[in-house]
Design a protein around this motif. Structure first.
Motif, PDB file in Angstrom:
ATOM      1  N   LEU A   1      -5.320 -12.429 -26.860  1.00 49.79           N
ATOM      2  CA  LEU A   1      -5.349 -10.997 -27.177  1.00 49.79           C
ATOM      3  C   LEU A   1      -6.208 -10.207 -26.182  1.00 49.79           C
ATOM      4  N   PHE A   2      -7.033 -10.890 -25.416  1.00 45.04           N
ATOM      5  CA  PHE A   2      -7.886 -10.226 -24.425  1.00 45.04           C
ATOM      6  C   PHE A   2      -7.196 -10.030 -23.078  1.00 45.04           C
ATOM      7  N   VAL A   3      -6.026 -10.623 -22.892  1.00 45.55           N
ATOM      8  CA  VAL A   3      -5.312 -10.503 -21.617  1.00 45.55           C
ATOM      9  C   VAL A   3      -5.037  -9.032 -21.332  1.00 45.55           C
ATOM     10  N   GLY A   4      -5.424  -8.593 -20.129  1.00 43.90           N
ATOM     11  CA  GLY A   4      -5.186  -7.216 -19.698  1.00 43.90           C
ATOM     12  C   GLY A   4      -6.220  -6.207 -20.163  1.00 43.90           C
ATOM     13  N   LEU A   5      -7.175  -6.638 -20.984  1.00 44.12           N
ATOM     14  CA  LEU A   5      -8.208  -5.715 -21.466  1.00 44.12           C
ATOM     15  C   LEU A   5      -9.471  -5.836 -20.627  1.00 44.12           C
ATOM     16  N   PRO A   6     -10.104  -4.712 -20.308  1.00 39.35           N
ATOM     17  CA  PRO A   6     -11.385  -4.785 -19.600  1.00 39.35           C
ATOM     18  C   PRO A   6     -12.458  -5.375 -20.527  1.00 39.35           C
ATOM     19  N   LEU A   7     -13.491  -5.923 -19.921  1.00 38.45           N
ATOM     20  CA  LEU A   7     -14.552  -6.582 -20.668  1.00 38.45           C
ATOM     21  C   LEU A   7     -15.144  -5.672 -21.741  1.00 38.45           C
ATOM     22  N   ILE A   8     -15.376  -4.412 -21.410  1.00 42.71           N
ATOM     23  CA  ILE A   8     -15.977  -3.497 -22.392  1.00 42.71           C
ATOM     24  C   ILE A   8     -15.097  -3.347 -23.623  1.00 42.71           C
ATOM     25  N   GLN A   9     -13.778  -3.320 -23.441  1.00 40.78           N
ATOM     26  CA  GLN A   9     -12.859  -3.203 -24.578  1.00 40.78           C
ATOM     27  C   GLN A   9     -12.889  -4.468 -25.424  1.00 40.78           C
ATOM     28  N   ARG A  10     -12.989  -5.616 -24.784  1.00 43.84           N
ATOM     29  CA  ARG A  10     -13.086  -6.879 -25.521  1.00 43.84           C
ATOM     30  C   ARG A  10     -14.335  -6.885 -26.400  1.00 43.84           C
ATOM     31  N   HIS A  11     -15.453  -6.456 -25.818  1.00 45.22           N
ATOM     32  CA  HIS A  11     -16.705  -6.411 -26.572  1.00 45.22           C
ATOM     33  C   HIS A  11     -16.605  -5.427 -27.726  1.00 45.22           C
ATOM     34  N   ARG A  12     -15.978  -4.294 -27.482  1.00 42.00           N
ATOM     35  CA  ARG A  12     -15.808  -3.307 -28.563  1.00 42.00           C
ATOM     36  C   ARG A  12     -14.982  -3.892 -29.706  1.00 42.00           C
ATOM     37  N   LEU A  13     -13.950  -4.649 -29.382  1.00 39.29           N
ATOM     38  CA  LEU A  13     -13.129  -5.268 -30.420  1.00 39.29           C
ATOM     39  C   LEU A  13     -13.925  -6.280 -31.246  1.00 39.29           C
ATOM     40  N   VAL A  14     -14.748  -7.077 -30.584  1.00 35.47           N
ATOM     41  CA  VAL A  14     -15.584  -8.046 -31.296  1.00 35.47           C
ATOM     42  C   VAL A  14     -16.603  -7.309 -32.164  1.00 35.47           C
ATOM     43  N   ASN A  15     -17.234  -6.289 -31.598  1.00 36.96           N
ATOM     44  CA  ASN A  15     -18.205  -5.504 -32.380  1.00 36.96           C
ATOM     45  C   ASN A  15     -17.545  -4.852 -33.587  1.00 36.96           C
ATOM     46  N   GLU A  16     -16.344  -4.350 -33.414  1.00 40.47           N
ATOM     47  CA  GLU A  16     -15.619  -3.724 -34.528  1.00 40.47           C
ATOM     48  C   GLU A  16     -15.294  -4.756 -35.607  1.00 40.47           C
ATOM     49  N   ALA A  17     -14.888  -5.949 -35.206  1.00 41.75           N
ATOM     50  CA  ALA A  17     -14.577  -6.999 -36.166  1.00 41.75           C
ATOM     51  C   ALA A  17     -15.802  -7.400 -36.983  1.00 41.75           C
ATOM     52  N   LEU A  18     -16.990  -7.273 -36.382  1.00 38.46           N
ATOM     53  CA  LEU A  18     -18.232  -7.682 -37.046  1.00 38.46           C
ATOM     54  C   LEU A  18     -19.104  -6.479 -37.427  1.00 38.46           C
ATOM     55  N   LYS A  19     -18.482  -5.326 -37.585  1.00 37.17           N
ATOM     56  CA  LYS A  19     -19.208  -4.087 -37.877  1.00 37.17           C
ATOM     57  C   LYS A  19     -20.119  -4.221 -39.098  1.00 37.17           C
ATOM     58  N   GLU A  20     -19.618  -4.805 -40.159  1.00 36.35           N
ATOM     59  CA  GLU A  20     -20.405  -4.952 -41.392  1.00 36.35           C
ATOM     60  C   GLU A  20     -21.649  -5.810 -41.165  1.00 36.35           C
ATOM     61  N   GLU A  21     -21.469  -6.921 -40.468  1.00 42.87           N
ATOM     62  CA  GLU A  21     -22.604  -7.821 -40.214  1.00 42.87           C
ATOM     63  C   GLU A  21     -23.624  -7.164 -39.294  1.00 42.87           C
ATOM     64  N   LEU A  22     -23.150  -6.423 -38.287  1.00 42.51           N
ATOM     65  CA  LEU A  22     -24.063  -5.752 -37.358  1.00 42.51           C
ATOM     66  C   LEU A  22     -24.838  -4.618 -38.030  1.00 42.51           C
ATOM     67  N   SER A  23     -24.295  -4.089 -39.111  1.00 44.63           N
ATOM     68  CA  SER A  23     -25.000  -3.020 -39.813  1.00 44.63           C
ATOM     69  C   SER A  23     -25.870  -3.556 -40.944  1.00 44.63           C
ATOM     70  N   SER A  24     -25.849  -4.873 -41.156  1.00 44.59           N
ATOM     71  CA  SER A  24     -26.675  -5.443 -42.211  1.00 44.59           C
ATOM     72  C   SER A  24     -27.621  -6.500 -41.648  1.00 44.59           C
ATOM     73  N   CYS A  25     -27.230  -7.743 -41.640  1.00 45.08           N
ATOM     74  CA  CYS A  25     -28.131  -8.842 -41.274  1.00 45.08           C
ATOM     75  C   CYS A  25     -28.274  -9.118 -39.795  1.00 45.08           C
ATOM     76  N   VAL A  26     -27.219  -8.930 -39.030  1.00 47.32           N
ATOM     77  CA  VAL A  26     -27.238  -9.354 -37.634  1.00 47.32           C
ATOM     78  C   VAL A  26     -27.938  -8.310 -36.781  1.00 47.32           C
ATOM     79  N   HIS A  27     -29.023  -8.727 -36.175  1.00 47.15           N
ATOM     80  CA  HIS A  27     -29.830  -7.850 -35.325  1.00 47.15           C
ATOM     81  C   HIS A  27     -29.349  -7.884 -33.881  1.00 47.15           C
ATOM     82  N   ALA A  28     -28.884  -9.053 -33.422  1.00 46.52           N
ATOM     83  CA  ALA A  28     -28.469  -9.199 -32.029  1.00 46.52           C
ATOM     84  C   ALA A  28     -27.226 -10.078 -31.953  1.00 46.52           C
ATOM     85  N   LEU A  29     -26.291  -9.647 -31.100  1.00 51.92           N
ATOM     86  CA  LEU A  29     -25.056 -10.393 -30.904  1.00 51.92           C
ATOM     87  C   LEU A  29     -24.733 -10.413 -29.422  1.00 51.92           C
ATOM     88  N   ALA A  30     -24.780 -11.599 -28.822  1.00 52.51           N
ATOM     89  CA  ALA A  30     -24.375 -11.775 -27.425  1.00 52.51           C
ATOM     90  C   ALA A  30     -22.918 -12.233 -27.447  1.00 52.51           C
TER      91      ALA A  30
END
Length: 148
Positions: free
Chosen positions: A79-108
């Motif tokens: 699903l990442f084929v043809g997407l720039p790195l920033i878009q890939r990261h945005r998709l991962v961040n969006e998928a984990l939005k709930e966790e990033l707004s609660s328990c997860v402080h840092a995500l590499a």
């Protein structure tokens, strides 16, 4: 049903890197690692990865033992084929939005296509913690909220 991500203090377990041909996502959530399990489940459901690694790196930071607050993920998906790195990261961040707004402080995030993974099947290393989260009230408040 996914476990609640509000339980942030749990024993630490590290995932072991597996060759692509031997990767099998876990089928049953582990009650001892609810945040890691939720991250793994959401990324698997969203990206149908060829390879996925979820590493709890909380032990490398100034947080209480057993925390699930700092993670490194490697997602290899067509699903990442043809997407720039920033878009890939945005998709991962969006998928984990709930966790990033609660328990997860840092995500590499490392988000690779299968072709990129074939050329370089390495997981980046995290730098050592410089203690910056010791005075970061965000971490303290999230961990406190997770214990209540």
């Amino acid at each position: 049903m996914l476990p609640s991500v509000s339980r942030c203090t749990r024993p630490i377990y590290l995932s072991v890197a597996r060759p692509l041909a031997h990767f099998r996502p876990p089928m049953d959530p582990d009650p001892n690692r609810p945040v890691e399990t939720t991250i793994r489940t959401k990324l698997t459901d969203k990206f149908k990865p060829d390879h996925l690694e979820v590493h709890n790196e909380s032990h490398m930071h100034a947080v209480p033992p057993g925390s699930e607050s700092h993670f490194r993920v490697l997602v290899v998906s067509s699903l990442f084929v043809g997407l720039p790195l920033i878009q890939r990261h945005r998709l991962v961040n969006e998928a984990l939005k709930e966790e990033l707004s609660s328990c997860v402080h840092a995500l590499a995030i490392q988000a690779k296509t299968p072709e990129q993974w074939g050329v370089d099947p390495a997981l980046g290393k995290s730098p050592p913690c410089m203690g910056g989260s010791k005075n970061d009230r965000t971490v303290e408040e999230k961990l406190k909220a997770g214990r209540e």
